[in-house]
Design a protein around this motif. Structure first.
Motif, PDB file in Angstrom:
ATOM      1  N   SER A 176       0.828  -1.212   0.000  1.00 22.66           N
ATOM      2  CA  SER A 176       0.000   0.000   0.000  1.00 22.66           C
ATOM      3  C   SER A 176       0.862   1.261   0.000  1.00 22.66           C
ATOM      4  O   SER A 176       0.514   2.255  -0.653  1.00 22.66           O
ATOM      5  CB  SER A 176      -0.959   0.008   1.190  1.00 22.66           C
ATOM      6  N   ASN A 177       1.989   1.236   0.700  1.00 21.92           N
ATOM      7  CA  ASN A 177       2.880   2.405   0.708  1.00 21.92           C
ATOM      8  C   ASN A 177       3.512   2.627  -0.661  1.00 21.92           C
ATOM      9  O   ASN A 177       3.668   3.767  -1.102  1.00 21.92           O
ATOM     10  CB  ASN A 177       3.966   2.244   1.773  1.00 21.92           C
TER      11      ASN A 177
ATOM     12  N   SER B 224       0.834   3.919  -2.948  1.00 26.42           N
ATOM     13  CA  SER B 224       0.567   5.318  -2.614  1.00 26.42           C
ATOM     14  C   SER B 224       1.626   6.226  -3.239  1.00 26.42           C
ATOM     15  O   SER B 224       1.300   7.283  -3.776  1.00 26.42           O
ATOM     16  CB  SER B 224       0.539   5.489  -1.098  1.00 26.42           C
TER      17      SER B 224
ATOM     18  N   GLY C  60       0.900   6.585  -6.755  1.00 28.98           N
ATOM     19  CA  GLY C  60      -0.429   7.112  -7.022  1.00 28.98           C
ATOM     20  C   GLY C  60      -0.489   8.603  -7.322  1.00 28.98           C
ATOM     21  O   GLY C  60      -1.555   9.127  -7.591  1.00 28.98           O
ATOM     22  N   HIS C  61       0.618   9.281  -7.303  1.00 26.98           N
ATOM     23  CA  HIS C  61       0.666  10.711  -7.614  1.00 26.98           C
ATOM     24  C   HIS C  61       1.176  10.880  -9.036  1.00 26.98           C
ATOM     25  O   HIS C  61       2.178  10.271  -9.425  1.00 26.98           O
ATOM     26  CB  HIS C  61       1.594  11.418  -6.619  1.00 26.98           C
TER      27      HIS C  61
END
Length: 90
Positions: free
Chosen positions: A4-5, A8, A11-12
């Protein structure tokens, strides 16, 4: 580091562009080159590079005054495998 990290970090939009730029240049790029390639201010680029490095997706090497950033392709492959495993678990 958890999946998830890493997701994330990817994800930008700007960080994804940085990863794509580094994928095209396996020899690595300086933060100035990355900023110019991606089209963002160098200070913003530095913050994004820190996030990607903390997630283990890129590495950096300092030689003199120049820091060269490289994509950690093994880590990116691991992210891809983990995503693939999620789709197979259905």
């Amino acid at each position: 580091m958890e999946l998830s990290n890493r997701l994330s970090a990817l994800g930008h939009e700007t960080r994804l562009k940085i990863v794509q730029a580094l994928a095209e240049r396996p020899e690595g790029m300086s933060s100035t080159d990355i900023a110019e390639h991606v089209g963002v201010m160098p200070t913003n680029t530095s913050a994004h590079l820190n996030v990607l490095r903390a997630a283990g997706l890129i590495s950096s090497e300092k030689r003199g005054r120049i820091v060269t950033y490289r994509l950690e392709t093994d880590m990116l492959s691991e992210v891809q495998r983990n995503i693939g495993a999620l789709s197979k678990s259905r």
